[in-house]
Design a protein around this motif. Structure first.
Motif, PDB file in Angstrom:
ATOM      1  N   TYR A  48      10.516   6.979  -2.061  1.00 46.62           N
ATOM      2  CA  TYR A  48       9.946   6.698  -3.074  1.00 46.62           C
ATOM      3  C   TYR A  48      10.973   6.450  -4.114  1.00 46.62           C
ATOM      4  N   MET A  49      11.458   5.377  -4.410  1.00 49.63           N
ATOM      5  CA  MET A  49      12.460   5.066  -5.328  1.00 49.63           C
ATOM      6  C   MET A  49      12.420   3.865  -5.877  1.00 49.63           C
ATOM      7  N   TYR A  50      11.677   3.064  -5.845  1.00 49.66           N
ATOM      8  CA  TYR A  50      11.346   1.830  -6.488  1.00 49.66           C
ATOM      9  C   TYR A  50      10.422   1.683  -7.484  1.00 49.66           C
ATOM     10  N   ASP A  51      10.516   1.000  -8.533  1.00 48.54           N
ATOM     11  CA  ASP A  51       9.983   0.780  -9.909  1.00 48.54           C
ATOM     12  C   ASP A  51       8.610  -0.030  -9.367  1.00 48.54           C
ATOM     13  N   ASP A  52       8.690  -1.035  -8.500  1.00 50.03           N
ATOM     14  CA  ASP A  52       7.890  -1.900  -8.116  1.00 50.03           C
ATOM     15  C   ASP A  52       8.187  -2.618  -6.651  1.00 50.03           C
ATOM     16  N   ALA A  53       7.338  -3.100  -5.772  1.00 47.60           N
ATOM     17  CA  ALA A  53       7.493  -3.533  -4.652  1.00 47.60           C
ATOM     18  C   ALA A  53       6.448  -4.470  -3.930  1.00 47.60           C
ATOM     19  N   THR A  54       6.747  -4.884  -3.080  1.00 45.65           N
ATOM     20  CA  THR A  54       5.611  -5.854  -2.356  1.00 45.65           C
ATOM     21  C   THR A  54       5.418  -5.432  -0.994  1.00 45.65           C
ATOM     22  N   GLU A  55       4.258  -5.956  -0.414  1.00 41.39           N
ATOM     23  CA  GLU A  55       4.343  -5.677   1.097  1.00 41.39           C
ATOM     24  C   GLU A  55       5.073  -6.595   1.785  1.00 41.39           C
ATOM     25  N   GLN A  56       5.385  -6.186   3.172  1.00 47.27           N
ATOM     26  CA  GLN A  56       6.147  -7.015   4.036  1.00 47.27           C
ATOM     27  C   GLN A  56       5.447  -8.546   3.934  1.00 47.27           C
ATOM     28  N   ASN A  57       6.304  -9.529   4.065  1.00 41.57           N
ATOM     29  CA  ASN A  57       5.697 -10.683   4.425  1.00 41.57           C
ATOM     30  C   ASN A  57       5.771 -11.129   5.839  1.00 41.57           C
ATOM     31  N   GLY A  63      14.767  -2.673 -13.208  1.00 40.65           N
ATOM     32  CA  GLY A  63      14.569  -4.133 -13.616  1.00 40.65           C
ATOM     33  C   GLY A  63      14.714  -5.188 -12.870  1.00 40.65           C
ATOM     34  N   LYS A  64      15.661  -5.035 -11.665  1.00 46.35           N
ATOM     35  CA  LYS A  64      16.000  -5.970 -11.044  1.00 46.35           C
ATOM     36  C   LYS A  64      15.600  -5.881  -9.336  1.00 46.35           C
ATOM     37  N   TRP A  65      15.334  -7.267  -8.915  1.00 42.98           N
ATOM     38  CA  TRP A  65      14.695  -7.425  -7.427  1.00 42.98           C
ATOM     39  C   TRP A  65      15.618  -7.571  -6.541  1.00 42.98           C
ATOM     40  N   GLY A  66      15.429  -6.917  -5.259  1.00 42.01           N
ATOM     41  CA  GLY A  66      16.296  -7.119  -4.089  1.00 42.01           C
ATOM     42  C   GLY A  66      15.415  -7.200  -2.902  1.00 42.01           C
ATOM     43  N   ALA A  67      15.803  -6.834  -1.629  1.00 40.96           N
ATOM     44  CA  ALA A  67      14.906  -7.090  -0.313  1.00 40.96           C
ATOM     45  C   ALA A  67      15.416  -6.196   0.675  1.00 40.96           C
ATOM     46  N   TYR A  77      18.687  -9.240  -8.888  1.00 42.65           N
ATOM     47  CA  TYR A  77      17.836 -10.528  -9.627  1.00 42.65           C
ATOM     48  C   TYR A  77      16.601 -10.050 -10.554  1.00 42.65           C
ATOM     49  N   ASN A  78      16.846 -10.876 -11.708  1.00 37.08           N
ATOM     50  CA  ASN A  78      15.809 -10.772 -12.779  1.00 37.08           C
ATOM     51  C   ASN A  78      14.874 -11.747 -12.477  1.00 37.08           C
ATOM     52  N   LEU A  79      13.819 -11.497 -12.052  1.00 33.17           N
ATOM     53  CA  LEU A  79      12.724 -12.293 -11.596  1.00 33.17           C
ATOM     54  C   LEU A  79      11.693 -12.311 -12.419  1.00 33.17           C
ATOM     55  N   ASP A  80      11.562 -11.975 -13.689  1.00 29.84           N
ATOM     56  CA  ASP A  80      10.494 -11.544 -14.526  1.00 29.84           C
ATOM     57  C   ASP A  80       9.611 -12.933 -14.906  1.00 29.84           C
ATOM     58  N   ASP A  81      10.405 -14.020 -14.765  1.00 24.63           N
ATOM     59  CA  ASP A  81       9.702 -15.246 -14.982  1.00 24.63           C
ATOM     60  C   ASP A  81       8.937 -15.932 -13.825  1.00 24.63           C
ATOM     61  N   TYR A  82       8.888 -15.099 -12.717  1.00 26.47           N
ATOM     62  CA  TYR A  82       8.569 -15.711 -11.567  1.00 26.47           C
ATOM     63  C   TYR A  82       7.260 -15.201 -11.033  1.00 26.47           C
ATOM     64  N   LEU A  83       6.516 -16.186 -10.822  1.00 23.84           N
ATOM     65  CA  LEU A  83       4.865 -16.016 -10.510  1.00 23.84           C
ATOM     66  C   LEU A  83       4.731 -15.290  -9.238  1.00 23.84           C
ATOM     67  N   ILE A  84       5.488 -15.474  -8.382  1.00 22.82           N
ATOM     68  CA  ILE A  84       5.579 -14.907  -6.747  1.00 22.82           C
ATOM     69  C   ILE A  84       6.790 -14.445  -6.532  1.00 22.82           C
ATOM     70  N   ILE A  85       7.079 -13.064  -6.104  1.00 23.90           N
ATOM     71  CA  ILE A  85       8.147 -12.604  -5.849  1.00 23.90           C
ATOM     72  C   ILE A  85       8.125 -12.472  -4.272  1.00 23.90           C
ATOM     73  N   ASP A  86       9.187 -13.162  -3.607  1.00 23.12           N
ATOM     74  CA  ASP A  86       9.402 -13.132  -2.070  1.00 23.12           C
ATOM     75  C   ASP A  86      10.546 -13.283  -1.744  1.00 23.12           C
ATOM     76  N   PHE A  87      10.976 -12.518  -0.597  1.00 26.02           N
ATOM     77  CA  PHE A  87      12.259 -12.730  -0.216  1.00 26.02           C
ATOM     78  C   PHE A  87      12.389 -13.132   1.403  1.00 26.02           C
ATOM     79  N   ILE A  88      13.469 -13.837   1.850  1.00 24.08           N
ATOM     80  CA  ILE A  88      13.817 -13.998   3.149  1.00 24.08           C
ATOM     81  C   ILE A  88      15.090 -13.820   3.288  1.00 24.08           C
ATOM     82  N   GLY A  89      15.600 -12.608   3.793  1.00 19.65           N
ATOM     83  CA  GLY A  89      17.033 -12.346   3.826  1.00 19.65           C
ATOM     84  C   GLY A  89      17.620 -11.978   2.418  1.00 19.65           C
TER      85      GLY A  89
END
Length: 506
Positions: free
Chosen positions: A441-450, A461-465, A478-490
């Protein structure tokens, strides 16, 4: 056209030996047959396990796969179009002259080989729904030769001969292609079936599928309706026909005024309104009408059922309407009894679940049952009608419910996942299906696996994967504050323009 896809010694039992040899032969033959099947499949692209995406890096466009590996190096000025991301057909536009509108195209496969080389141009057939969401017509491409257009499928087989001046999708209707020949328009489908002959000066859809009827204009300059079997429903005698119909009723303009007519052309409703916006779902019940800029409900006999008092009125289901007053929406019934107060920014009805989604100005949604009782509240993340569930973000956690409003375990919903998002002490980590911690438990926010095994994680404040083993594949940069959906592939993150559906490396 080339295409671009140590044991105890025993006495031998001759019968058994023969059987073994025969079995080996059968296995070898099976291998060759299976191999042949896959080779046949590969003739139109990679086997179905591969998925492809347009990719953008250093102001150039290329292609990546579902692992984030580069398939086509980003080197093109224009976005590479992938009409079906399960098939390795990549359409490239180059040598664009923005002054004259001239350009060149070519198709590549995953080996970076040019395919469909018999044509001077090859393009996907794009389409849009009423919300301007983009898609491409399935298993069909339009091709040009000698200045004329035709269609081929993903195997390169000819569907429509190259004899048309233009081929375009009919907006919002899947598998309905507007074709032009000798200056006249007709309709074909992606299998090459001619739905309407090229006899008309104008064609537009009446309904939302290619099986519905079409509004057609002929040389007289007047409009009529023809169905998908080429049967004339209404003769070409109207100055205008609206895309408003139901229960064999149609809204037309004749002699300068709007009317409701039946399939025999008989006029049923001719006055008491300025405009008809919808035919009610219950047969012979009536219409939604507009008068003095306001919406109400009127029977086919002209009796006013709901006075024209709303800024908009949409029938959700029989006798139930989503109504707009100023900037807010509520729900009323056919007797104009208020069922849901006018306190919401938007209200939508999900027919499959028979539920209402009422969203306020802060994007919080109340999920209501068919009796208009609030069953759940949160930020709606997904409404999955195919699987029969919806996902809400509640108190910074993601929860899943079926259409009976029963909470479901995420391991049921996300059965293919190897990791599951979890929260502890206001930080996010990941556990396996048994609840064992895999990612601390180290992240401020996160998403489920795609579906490709990657999850987005946010730190400082930055996103990775991370990948499906919980390993970091992209440090949070990555600063993705303006993005509606956060998603990564690699290492690639989803682009800001969701309609373009591409992945980016900045």
């Amino acid at each position: 056209m080339s295409r671009g896809k140590r044991y105890e010694e025993r006495k031998l039992n001759k019968k058994k030996v023969f059987a073994v040899i025969l079995a080996i032969v059968v296995i070898i033959m099976s291998v060759f047959i299976i191999r042949g099947i896959f080779q046949k499949e590969s003739s139109r692209g990679e086997i179905a396990s591969k998925t492809y995406f347009s990719a953008y890096k250093d102001n150039k466009w290329g292609v990546i796969d579902e692992n984030g590996d580069t398939v086509i190096e980003p080197s093109y000025e224009e976005m590479i179009i992938i009409p079906d991301n399960k098939t390795d057909i990549f359409l490239c536009t180059y040598d664009v002259n923005y002054d004259t509108g001239e350009y060149s195209t070519k198709a590549l496969n995953s080996e970076n080989q040019e395919i469909f080389t018999d044509y001077t141009k090859i393009e996907a057939i794009s389409n849009h729904d009423e919300n301007n969401n983009l898609w491409y017509e399935d298993n069909v491409l339009k091709v040009q030769k000698d200045g004329k257009w035709g269609t081929i499928n993903y195997e390169g087989e000819t569907i429509l001969n190259t004899e048309y001046e233009s081929i375009e999708a009919i907006s919002g209707v899947e598998n309905a292609l507007l074709v032009q020949k000798d200056g006249k328009y007709g309709v074909a489908d992606r299998e090459g079936r001619i739905i309407l002959d090229t006899n008309y000066t104008e064609i537009t859809n009446l309904g939302k599928t290619n099986r519905d009827a079409y509004i057609v204009k002929d040389d007289t300059g007047l409009y009529g309706i023809v169905d998908s079997s080429k049967k004339v429903i209404l003769q070409n005698q109207y100055q205008e026909i609206e895309k408003v119909y139901g229960n064999d009723l149609y809204v037309v303009t004749k002699d300068g005024s709007q009317k409701v007519v039946n399939a025999n052309g008989e006029e049923l409703l001719t006055q008491g309104f300025e405009q008809i916006s919808a035919i009610l779902k219950t047969k012979d019940q009536g219409v939604i009408y507009i008068s003095n800029g306001k919406y109400g409900v009127m029977s086919l006999t002209g009796e006013v059922l709901i006075e024209a008092q709303y800024d908009n009125l949409v029938e959700a289901k029989a006798n139930i309407f989503i109504a707009t007053k100023g900037e807010t929406q509520g729900i009323v019934d056919i007797e104009n009894t208020e069922k849901v107060p006018f306190t919401y920014q938007t209200i939508t009805y999900n027919e499959t679940g028979d539920i209402y989604i009422a969203e306020d100005e802060s994007f919080n949604s109340n999920i209501l049952n068919s009796n208009f009782d609030v069953q759940q509240t949160g930020i709606l993340i997904e409404m999955n009608t195919d699987e029969g569930y919806f996902e809400l973000r509640q108190d910074e956690e993601y929860k899943y419910y079926n259409f009976r409003f029963e909470e479901r375990n995420k391991t049921e919903i996300l059965s293919n996942n190897t990791l599951y998002l979890d929260k502890k002490d206001n930080l996010y980590g990941y556990v396996d299906k048994d609840g064992n911690v895999v990612v601390e438990y180290m992240y401020d926010d996160a998403t489920e696996q795609n579906e490709y095994g990657f999850a987005a994680v946010k730190k400082d404040g930055k996103w990775g994967a991370i990948n499906n083993k919980g390993e970091v594949v992209q440090e949070p940069i990555y600063n993705l504050d303006d993005y509606l959906i956060i998603d990564f592939i690699g290492k690639w993150h989803l682009g800001k323009d969701l309609n373009m559906n591409y992945y980016n490396q900045e």
